[in-house]
Design a protein around this motif. Structure first.
Motif, PDB file in Angstrom:
ATOM      1  N   PRO A  45      54.296  38.824   0.850  1.00  0.00           N
ATOM      2  CA  PRO A  45      55.757  38.799   0.928  1.00  0.00           C
ATOM      3  C   PRO A  45      56.233  37.827   2.011  1.00  0.00           C
ATOM      4  CG  PRO A  45      54.987  41.052   0.782  1.00  0.00           C
ATOM      5  CD  PRO A  45      53.767  40.186   0.967  1.00  0.00           C
ATOM      6  N   GLY A  46      57.214  37.007   1.641  1.00  0.00           N
ATOM      7  CA  GLY A  46      57.810  36.066   2.580  1.00  0.00           C
ATOM      8  C   GLY A  46      57.101  34.733   2.691  1.00  0.00           C
ATOM      9  N   ASP A  47      55.880  34.618   2.132  1.00  0.00           N
ATOM     10  CA  ASP A  47      55.176  33.332   2.183  1.00  0.00           C
ATOM     11  C   ASP A  47      56.001  32.254   1.487  1.00  0.00           C
ATOM     12  OD1 ASP A  47      52.960  34.269   3.552  1.00  0.00           O
ATOM     13  OD2 ASP A  47      51.632  34.295   1.798  1.00  0.00           O
ATOM     14  N   LYS A  48      56.049  31.085   2.106  1.00  0.00           N
ATOM     15  CA  LYS A  48      56.685  29.924   1.496  1.00  0.00           C
ATOM     16  C   LYS A  48      55.583  29.056   0.915  1.00  0.00           C
ATOM     17  CE  LYS A  48      60.652  30.013   4.555  1.00  0.00           C
ATOM     18  NZ  LYS A  48      61.389  29.310   5.602  1.00  0.00           N
ATOM     19  N   PHE A  49      55.856  28.486  -0.250  1.00  0.00           N
ATOM     20  CA  PHE A  49      54.852  27.685  -0.948  1.00  0.00           C
ATOM     21  C   PHE A  49      55.520  26.685  -1.864  1.00  0.00           C
ATOM     22  CE2 PHE A  49      55.838  31.283  -3.608  1.00  0.00           C
ATOM     23  CZ  PHE A  49      55.867  30.766  -4.893  1.00  0.00           C
ATOM     24  N   ASN A  50      54.722  25.766  -2.375  1.00  0.00           N
ATOM     25  CA  ASN A  50      55.183  24.817  -3.381  1.00  0.00           C
ATOM     26  C   ASN A  50      54.411  25.057  -4.665  1.00  0.00           C
ATOM     27  OD1 ASN A  50      57.148  22.936  -2.142  1.00  0.00           O
ATOM     28  ND2 ASN A  50      55.499  22.659  -0.692  1.00  0.00           N
ATOM     29  N   SER A  51      55.135  25.039  -5.769  1.00  0.00           N
ATOM     30  CA  SER A  51      54.509  25.069  -7.085  1.00  0.00           C
ATOM     31  C   SER A  51      54.474  23.611  -7.539  1.00  0.00           C
ATOM     32  CB  SER A  51      55.322  25.929  -8.046  1.00  0.00           C
ATOM     33  OG  SER A  51      54.677  26.002  -9.296  1.00  0.00           O
ATOM     34  N   CYS A  52      53.256  23.054  -7.624  1.00  0.00           N
ATOM     35  CA  CYS A  52      53.055  21.620  -7.830  1.00  0.00           C
ATOM     36  C   CYS A  52      52.459  21.341  -9.207  1.00  0.00           C
ATOM     37  CB  CYS A  52      52.093  21.080  -6.779  1.00  0.00           C
ATOM     38  SG  CYS A  52      52.523  21.494  -5.086  1.00  0.00           S
ATOM     39  N   LEU A  53      52.684  20.120  -9.688  1.00  0.00           N
ATOM     40  CA  LEU A  53      52.078  19.745 -10.961  1.00  0.00           C
ATOM     41  C   LEU A  53      51.917  18.250 -11.095  1.00  0.00           C
ATOM     42  CD1 LEU A  53      54.331  18.432 -13.065  1.00  0.00           C
ATOM     43  CD2 LEU A  53      55.026  20.793 -13.287  1.00  0.00           C
ATOM     44  N   THR A  54      51.040  17.900 -11.981  1.00  0.00           N
ATOM     45  CA  THR A  54      50.929  16.571 -12.556  1.00  0.00           C
ATOM     46  C   THR A  54      50.575  16.804 -14.015  1.00  0.00           C
ATOM     47  OG1 THR A  54      50.069  14.330 -12.261  1.00  0.00           O
ATOM     48  CG2 THR A  54      48.482  16.146 -12.057  1.00  0.00           C
ATOM     49  N   CYS A  55      50.623  15.773 -14.842  1.00  0.00           N
ATOM     50  CA  CYS A  55      50.316  15.989 -16.255  1.00  0.00           C
ATOM     51  C   CYS A  55      49.712  14.743 -16.880  1.00  0.00           C
ATOM     52  CB  CYS A  55      51.554  16.438 -17.018  1.00  0.00           C
ATOM     53  SG  CYS A  55      52.889  15.254 -17.041  1.00  0.00           S
ATOM     54  N   HIS A  56      49.070  14.969 -17.993  1.00  0.00           N
ATOM     55  CA  HIS A  56      48.519  13.882 -18.791  1.00  0.00           C
ATOM     56  C   HIS A  56      48.428  14.363 -20.237  1.00  0.00           C
ATOM     57  CE1 HIS A  56      44.944  16.293 -17.804  1.00  0.00           C
ATOM     58  NE2 HIS A  56      44.443  15.849 -18.937  1.00  0.00           N
ATOM     59  N   LYS A  57      48.281  13.418 -21.130  1.00  0.00           N
ATOM     60  CA  LYS A  57      48.162  13.755 -22.540  1.00  0.00           C
ATOM     61  C   LYS A  57      46.688  13.757 -22.923  1.00  0.00           C
ATOM     62  CE  LYS A  57      50.153  12.780 -26.999  1.00  0.00           C
ATOM     63  NZ  LYS A  57      49.254  12.033 -27.839  1.00  0.00           N
ATOM     64  N   LYS A  58      46.295  14.757 -23.698  1.00  0.00           N
ATOM     65  CA  LYS A  58      44.923  14.858 -24.202  1.00  0.00           C
ATOM     66  C   LYS A  58      45.013  15.229 -25.674  1.00  0.00           C
ATOM     67  CE  LYS A  58      40.590  17.308 -23.436  1.00  0.00           C
ATOM     68  NZ  LYS A  58      39.937  18.380 -22.661  1.00  0.00           N
TER      69      LYS A  58
ATOM     70  N   GLU B 101      52.801  26.679   2.415  1.00  0.00           N
ATOM     71  CA  GLU B 101      53.370  25.624   3.252  1.00  0.00           C
ATOM     72  C   GLU B 101      52.420  25.137   4.341  1.00  0.00           C
ATOM     73  OE1 GLU B 101      57.025  26.708   5.214  1.00  0.00           O
ATOM     74  OE2 GLU B 101      56.126  28.440   6.179  1.00  0.00           O
ATOM     75  N   ASP B 102      51.387  25.908   4.676  1.00  0.00           N
ATOM     76  CA  ASP B 102      50.399  25.442   5.660  1.00  0.00           C
ATOM     77  C   ASP B 102      49.300  24.597   5.018  1.00  0.00           C
ATOM     78  OD1 ASP B 102      48.712  27.235   4.364  1.00  0.00           O
ATOM     79  OD2 ASP B 102      48.421  28.540   6.096  1.00  0.00           O
ATOM     80  N   GLY B 103      49.423  24.334   3.705  1.00  0.00           N
ATOM     81  CA  GLY B 103      48.463  23.502   2.994  1.00  0.00           C
ATOM     82  C   GLY B 103      47.370  24.265   2.278  1.00  0.00           C
ATOM     83  N   THR B 104      47.330  25.570   2.425  1.00  0.00           N
ATOM     84  CA  THR B 104      46.312  26.388   1.761  1.00  0.00           C
ATOM     85  C   THR B 104      46.578  26.448   0.259  1.00  0.00           C
ATOM     86  OG1 THR B 104      46.037  27.751   3.732  1.00  0.00           O
ATOM     87  CG2 THR B 104      45.264  28.684   1.649  1.00  0.00           C
ATOM     88  N   VAL B 105      45.567  26.103  -0.528  1.00  0.00           N
ATOM     89  CA  VAL B 105      45.679  26.202  -1.984  1.00  0.00           C
ATOM     90  C   VAL B 105      45.433  27.655  -2.367  1.00  0.00           C
ATOM     91  CG1 VAL B 105      44.744  25.455  -4.206  1.00  0.00           C
ATOM     92  CG2 VAL B 105      44.937  23.817  -2.322  1.00  0.00           C
ATOM     93  N   CYS B 106      46.429  28.274  -2.964  1.00  0.00           N
ATOM     94  CA  CYS B 106      46.339  29.691  -3.327  1.00  0.00           C
ATOM     95  C   CYS B 106      45.887  29.900  -4.764  1.00  0.00           C
ATOM     96  CB  CYS B 106      47.685  30.365  -3.095  1.00  0.00           C
ATOM     97  SG  CYS B 106      48.174  30.317  -1.349  1.00  0.00           S
ATOM     98  N   ALA B 107      46.254  28.989  -5.650  1.00  0.00           N
ATOM     99  CA  ALA B 107      45.859  29.090  -7.056  1.00  0.00           C
ATOM    100  C   ALA B 107      45.922  27.704  -7.677  1.00  0.00           C
ATOM    101  CB  ALA B 107      46.771  30.045  -7.817  1.00  0.00           C
TER     102      ALA B 107
END
Length: 140
Positions: A74-87, A100-106
């Motif tokens: 609860p309260g953690d700040k994060f970014n939901s990030c993406l890139t894409c390509h066609k396959k 926000e501290d750079g830890t990859v959570c998923a």
């Protein structure tokens, strides 16, 4: 394996009700976070899913694979990030939830298909979309 360079991200914050009894974000919410980023990304390109649907074109999730690394709280700040390509006929999103501290959570891989007037396409609509993405986000 080299990490993809993400071209788009949405800042977010964990809300208390997204957590389970153990005090961590319930696994299903990570998929919601990733979907929210895809919708915002689509809108950043100048059209939304409703506009596409009104033209008879829909994008449907074909498959989702999420690997959970570190729990959000609860309260953690994060970014939901993406890139894409066609396959092939699919548009593939490489996504991550990064605290926000750079830890990859998923990390996730989401494949989408295009359906025009109820018929699955060969992905030609994604070709046009990828041209637009490459131009706007300066990717190869």
């Amino acid at each position: 394996m080299k990490s993809p360079q993400y071209i788009f991200s949405v800042p977010m914050k964990v809300r208390d009700y997204e957590c389970d009894i153990q005090g961590v974000v319930n696994n299903a919410n990570y998929q919601h976070y990733m979907e929210h980023a895809r919708h915002e990304f689509w809108e950043s390109l100048g059209s939304g899913f409703a506009e596409m649907h009104n033209k008879g074109l829909d994008a449907f999730v074909y498959s989702v694979h999420i690997t959970y690394k570190v729990a959000l709280h609860p309260g953690d700040k994060f970014n939901s990030c993406l890139t894409c390509h066609k396959k092939g006929a699919k548009l593939v999103f490489d996504q991550a939830i990064i605290r926000e501290d750079g830890t990859v959570c998923a990390i996730g891989v989401v494949e989408a298909v295009a359906v025009l007037h109820g018929q699955i396409t060969r992905g030609e609509h994604f070709d046009l979309l990828m041209e637009q993405i490459k131009e706007k986000y300066h990717i190869e």
